[in-house]
Design an enzyme around this catalytic site. Structure first.
Site, PDB file in Angstrom:
ATOM      1  N   GLY A 157       0.825  -1.211   0.000  1.00  0.00           N
ATOM      2  CA  GLY A 157       0.000   0.000   0.000  1.00  0.00           C
ATOM      3  C   GLY A 157       0.849   1.246   0.000  1.00  0.00           C
ATOM      4  N   ASN A 158       0.234   2.363   0.285  1.00  0.00           N
ATOM      5  CA  ASN A 158       0.975   3.619   0.367  1.00  0.00           C
ATOM      6  C   ASN A 158       0.360   4.510   1.445  1.00  0.00           C
ATOM      7  OD1 ASN A 158      -1.067   5.481  -0.920  1.00  0.00           O
ATOM      8  ND2 ASN A 158      -0.809   3.960  -2.546  1.00  0.00           N
ATOM      9  N   ARG A 159       0.955   5.665   1.659  1.00  0.00           N
ATOM     10  CA  ARG A 159       0.595   6.485   2.822  1.00  0.00           C
ATOM     11  C   ARG A 159      -0.528   7.481   2.558  1.00  0.00           C
ATOM     12  NH1 ARG A 159       5.819   9.230   4.701  1.00  0.00           N
ATOM     13  NH2 ARG A 159       4.412  10.027   6.293  1.00  0.00           N
ATOM     14  N   SER A 160      -1.193   7.395   1.409  1.00  0.00           N
ATOM     15  CA  SER A 160      -2.226   8.399   1.120  1.00  0.00           C
ATOM     16  C   SER A 160      -3.451   8.207   2.021  1.00  0.00           C
ATOM     17  CB  SER A 160      -2.640   8.295  -0.344  1.00  0.00           C
ATOM     18  OG  SER A 160      -3.650   9.231  -0.600  1.00  0.00           O
TER      19      SER A 160
END
Ligand code: CTP
Length: 403
Positions: free
Chosen positions: A201-204
């Site tokens: 995933g990512n930090r958005s």
């Protein structure tokens, strides 16, 4: 905007404190005008401290400044929350026996009332007639929510949530330059499964996409938010479709874009996904660490830009960038603006922890040639309005859109 927040004397007055904070955080000047009964629930120091303005509900305070005339005359928006049965009756009768009712008689700006009372009071023919009278005069009386009331009762009569009151009020008083526009916005960050419990995933957080959706709704647009794993709630008043992976986001966006005037890719999309998704949890096997093979995801923004249903459709991309030894943030962004085919690229720096999961943002908007069209620094709501201000100036192009 100069907002008057009228507060009538119901137990839901405490929720108007949250509404006041939302209005202040969105950058509005707020003058709170409580009734005498409201001050028995929440005191003047609370309103004064949070609004930064003097607080009185009495016609005989501050007479030298002709307050009973000036407060209503200088307002851009009046919101009454909660509006009790008594306040609705006094407003419908045109009375002016305290500062709030005098302000309502003076105001020529949009007026929103958010009723809160027991179900029997809301459904009483007297209240029904008062609400009909006010609505016929152009007052925007919201329907109360159906839910838990004071004591053990529940039913219609609950004050709508502060976010919902705020959304309805701002849509009434905001610049209506996106009326009739269908706007599709992706927000959040995609998750690419590795096995039933793990993902890449990512930090958005989705905050910037949510702010864009909230601002577009306030400006009159019909908004669809395609939400990928957001850590913040979607704004009231917008349609929401949820997705998890880049492939799902791709399909949802391409389908939604077919009848959109404006498409915004604010979501952070995983460029790669695991080639294989294990159907059972990947286990530790001795000291051997598994290798994950990745395959590339489609570039959704590029696909949207090259498959427009109409040449007048506006496609907007985002670029979260860091600078490096070879190129600055703006150099990277200019290359991306040319590559993606979007009409606008909104660039924000994400080095040093900036940009992610924070309330503020710092943006530069580029055209496809890399020219800077606008910049903004401030809350994500402020930044969102800068994007729509620019889009509104491009309105003639949008008017050719048959979508
Ligand atoms: N984007 C997309 N599909 C992808 C990757 C990104 O639609 N597979 C969109 C994002 O939503 C954003 C824009 O493209 O609007 C730029 O995203 P970014 O991650 O900055 O760019 P990339 O294309 O991934 O380029 P790079 O990784 O080289 O920076």
């Amino acid at each position: 905007m100069r907002v008057v927040l009228g507060v009538a004397g119901g137990i839901a007055a405490y929720k108007a404190v949250a509404l006041l904070r939302l209005l202040r955080e969105a950058g509005h000047d707020v003058r709170v005008v409580p009734t005498a009964a409201a001050l028995r629930f929440v005191g003047a120091p609370t309103w004064a401290a949070l609004s930064g303005e003097p607080v009185t509900g009495d016609l005989f305070d501050d007479v030298e400044n002709v307050t009973h005339v000036e407060v209503g005359r200088t307002a851009d928006l009046v919101v009454v929350a909660p509006a009790t049965a008594d306040l609705l009756a006094r407003a419908a009768a045109g009375r002016a026996d305290d500062l709030l009712t005098a302000t309502l008689l003076m105001a020529t700006c949009p007026v929103v009332m958010a009723p809160a009372m027991h179900t029997q009071m809301w459904q009483h023919p007297a209240t029904v007639a008062n609400v009909a009278t006010l609505r016929a005069r152009g007052v925007h009386v919201l329907d109360p929510d159906d839910g838990r009331l004071t004591g053990t009762d529940s039913g219609p009569g609950r004050l709508p949530e502060p976010e919902a009151i705020m959304a309805a009020a701002l849509r009434l008083a905001g610049p209506q330059d996106l009326v009739g526009r269908r706007v599709v916005i992706s927000a959040g960050g995609t998750q690419e499964p590795l096995d039933p419990v793990r993902f890449l995933g990512n930090r958005s957080s989705g905050r910037q996409g949510v702010a864009l959706a909230r601002a577009a709704h306030a400006r009159g647009a019909d908004v669809l938010l395609v939400a990928a794993n957001m850590s913040v709630p979607p704004p009231p008043g917008v349609e929401v479709r949820t997705v998890t992976t880049a492939a799902e986001l791709h399909d949802a966006m391409l389908e939604a874009a077919t009848d959109a005037d404006i498409v915004v890719m604010a979501a952070a999309v995983a460029d790669f996904r695991p080639a294989q998704v294990a159907s059972t949890k990947i286990k530790k096997t001795g000291s051997h660490a598994p290798t994950v093979e990745l395959v590339q995801n489609p570039d959704i923004l590029a696909a949207l830009a090259s498959n427009r249903p109409s040449p007048a459709q506006l496609v907007i991309g985002f670029a979260a960038e860091t600078g490096d030894d070879n190129a600055s943030i703006l150099d990277h962004a200019r290359a991306k603006a040319g590559r993606k085919g979007a009409d606008l690229l909104v660039v924000n720096p994400v080095d040093d922890g900036r940009g992610f999961a924070t309330p503020d943002n710092d943006i530069t908007i580029l055209d496809p040639t890399g020219q800077v069209l606008a910049t903004a620094t401030g809350t994500k709501d402020h930044v969102a309005h800068t994007v729509w201000d620019l889009v509104a100036t491009m309105g003639d192009n949008l008017d050719d859109n048959p979508a």
